[in-house]
Design an enzyme around this catalytic site. Structure first.
Site, PDB file in Angstrom:
ATOM      1  CE  LYS A  62      -3.333  -2.289   2.964  1.00  0.00           C
ATOM      2  NZ  LYS A  62      -3.907  -2.290   4.325  1.00  0.00           N
ATOM      3  CG  ASP A 122      14.737  -2.142   5.066  1.00  0.00           C
ATOM      4  OD1 ASP A 122      15.954  -2.059   5.244  1.00  0.00           O
ATOM      5  OD2 ASP A 122      13.955  -2.375   6.002  1.00  0.00           O
ATOM      6  CG  PHE A 171       9.950   1.099  11.482  1.00  0.00           C
ATOM      7  CD1 PHE A 171       9.967   0.067  10.552  1.00  0.00           C
ATOM      8  CD2 PHE A 171       8.735   1.675  11.822  1.00  0.00           C
ATOM      9  CE1 PHE A 171       8.789  -0.386   9.970  1.00  0.00           C
ATOM     10  CE2 PHE A 171       7.558   1.229  11.242  1.00  0.00           C
ATOM     11  CZ  PHE A 171       7.581   0.204  10.321  1.00  0.00           C
ATOM     12  CB  VAL A 172      10.927   6.194   8.383  1.00  0.00           C
ATOM     13  CG1 VAL A 172      12.306   6.621   8.834  1.00  0.00           C
ATOM     14  CG2 VAL A 172      11.012   5.381   7.095  1.00  0.00           C
ATOM     15  CG  ASP A 178       1.981   0.386   7.690  1.00  0.00           C
ATOM     16  OD1 ASP A 178       2.966   0.123   6.961  1.00  0.00           O
ATOM     17  OD2 ASP A 178       1.355  -0.476   8.318  1.00  0.00           O
ATOM     18  NE  ARG A 184      -0.878   1.923   4.965  1.00  0.00           N
ATOM     19  CZ  ARG A 184       0.097   1.062   4.691  1.00  0.00           C
ATOM     20  NH1 ARG A 184       1.185   1.473   4.087  1.00  0.00           N
ATOM     21  NH2 ARG A 184      -0.003  -0.201   5.024  1.00  0.00           N
TER      22      ARG A 184
HETATM   23  P1  5GP Z   1      12.672  -4.739   1.669  1.00  0.00           P
HETATM   24  O1  5GP Z   1      12.188  -5.984   0.987  1.00  0.00           O
HETATM   25  O2  5GP Z   1      13.387  -3.784   0.750  1.00  0.00           O
HETATM   26  O3  5GP Z   1      13.480  -5.063   2.889  1.00  0.00           O
HETATM   27  O4  5GP Z   1      11.409  -4.034   2.276  1.00  0.00           O
HETATM   28  C1  5GP Z   1      10.520  -3.344   1.505  1.00  0.00           C
HETATM   29  C2  5GP Z   1       9.228  -3.076   2.244  1.00  0.00           C
HETATM   30  O5  5GP Z   1       9.393  -3.126   3.665  1.00  0.00           O
HETATM   31  C3  5GP Z   1       8.751  -1.670   1.954  1.00  0.00           C
HETATM   32  O6  5GP Z   1       7.983  -1.613   0.781  1.00  0.00           O
HETATM   33  C4  5GP Z   1       7.965  -1.346   3.204  1.00  0.00           C
HETATM   34  O7  5GP Z   1       6.654  -1.846   3.083  1.00  0.00           O
HETATM   35  C5  5GP Z   1       8.675  -2.101   4.306  1.00  0.00           C
HETATM   36  N1  5GP Z   1       9.630  -1.246   5.037  1.00  0.00           N
HETATM   37  C6  5GP Z   1      10.977  -1.265   4.985  1.00  0.00           C
HETATM   38  N2  5GP Z   1      11.523  -0.342   5.804  1.00  0.00           N
HETATM   39  C7  5GP Z   1      10.472   0.290   6.381  1.00  0.00           C
HETATM   40  C8  5GP Z   1      10.384   1.382   7.317  1.00  0.00           C
HETATM   41  O8  5GP Z   1      11.356   1.980   7.807  1.00  0.00           O
HETATM   42  N3  5GP Z   1       9.120   1.769   7.651  1.00  0.00           N
HETATM   43  C9  5GP Z   1       8.001   1.169   7.163  1.00  0.00           C
HETATM   44  N4  5GP Z   1       6.827   1.638   7.565  1.00  0.00           N
HETATM   45  N5  5GP Z   1       8.055   0.154   6.285  1.00  0.00           N
HETATM   46  C10 5GP Z   1       9.281  -0.284   5.894  1.00  0.00           C
END
Ligand code: 5GP
Length: 199
Positions: A62, A122, A171-172, A178, A184
């Site tokens: 989302k 991330d 964590f943001v 969210d 959001r």
């Molecule tokens: P990745 O697969 O790159 O580790 O993670 C991607 C997904 O993790 C993002 O699309 C998001 O939904 C979630 N995510 C990663 N870091 C954060 C963060 O700091 N805050 C939030 N709210 N979601 C995160």
């Protein structure tokens, strides 16, 4: 019908785009105006790169719905929109590395110029999976735009073409992101107070 007073209106106008800090927010990392300014710059770049072509923006739900909506109004190239939903964090704050498609695209992307719009990269695991999946559908081109990235966390290299801001490994929330489905709609990106995680 509810009467809208001048005072309500003034509050709404002031509330939009201004960094009135939510009580649960510890620190605003990226103010609303900085986000909008960066999106205007990236949109100008995308407009130049895709001149004469039609772009299919693919939002990853989302989180990307806000950045996608704002970007779409800065872009002037012809656009179509589609969305995918993939499983990610749930309400925890650590990636599982497990990616599941919860909602697939409605549009066939074969031969299309596809620009994937993400909120945050991330570890890169989610996008890595998505990219492999989308490449197999043979788009004419496939590029990535992300508002945020956490460079220190990268576990796989993702070729990000349009990049908003790098954030530290915290964590943001806000601007689409969210915590347990909250925050959001904040117009800025920030960190949460410790107490919020504990409650
Ligand atoms: P990745 O697969 O790159 O580790 O993670 C991607 C997904 O993790 C993002 O699309 C998001 O939904 C979630 N995510 C990663 N870091 C954060 C963060 O700091 N805050 C939030 N709210 N979601 C995160």
């Amino acid at each position: 019908m509810a009467r809208v007073t001048c005072r309500d209106h003034r509050q709404r106008v002031r509330g939009f785009g201004v960094d009135r800090k939510h009580d649960d927010i510890e620190q605003v990392l990226i103010p609303a105006e900085a986000i909008q300014q960066r999106l205007r710059e990236l949109s100008a770049e995308i407009d130049r790169d895709y001149a004469g072509r039609k772009v299919l923006l693919v939002g990853v739900l989302k989180g990307a719905f806000i950045v996608m909506a704002d970007m779409a109004r800065y872009l002037t190239v012809p656009l179509e929109f589609d969305f995918m939903a993939v499983s990610s964090y749930g309400s925890a704050t650590q990636t599982s590395g497990v990616v599941r498609i919860l909602k697939d695209l409605d549009i066939d992307i074969a031969g299309r110029d596809v620009l994937v719009v993400e909120d945050i990269v991330d570890s890169g695991l989610t996008l890595n999976y998505l990219l492999r999946n989308l490449r197999a559908r043979q788009p004419a081109s496939l590029e990535i735009m992300t508002l945020l990235s956490k460079p220190d966390q990268a576990r796989v290299e993702i070729p990000i073409r349009y990049h908003g801001f790098a954030v530290p490994n915290v964590f943001v929330v806000g601007y689409g992101l969210d915590y347990a489905e909250n925050y959001r709609n904040l117009p800025y990106v920030g960190t949460l107070r410790e107490e919020v995680y504990r409650s």
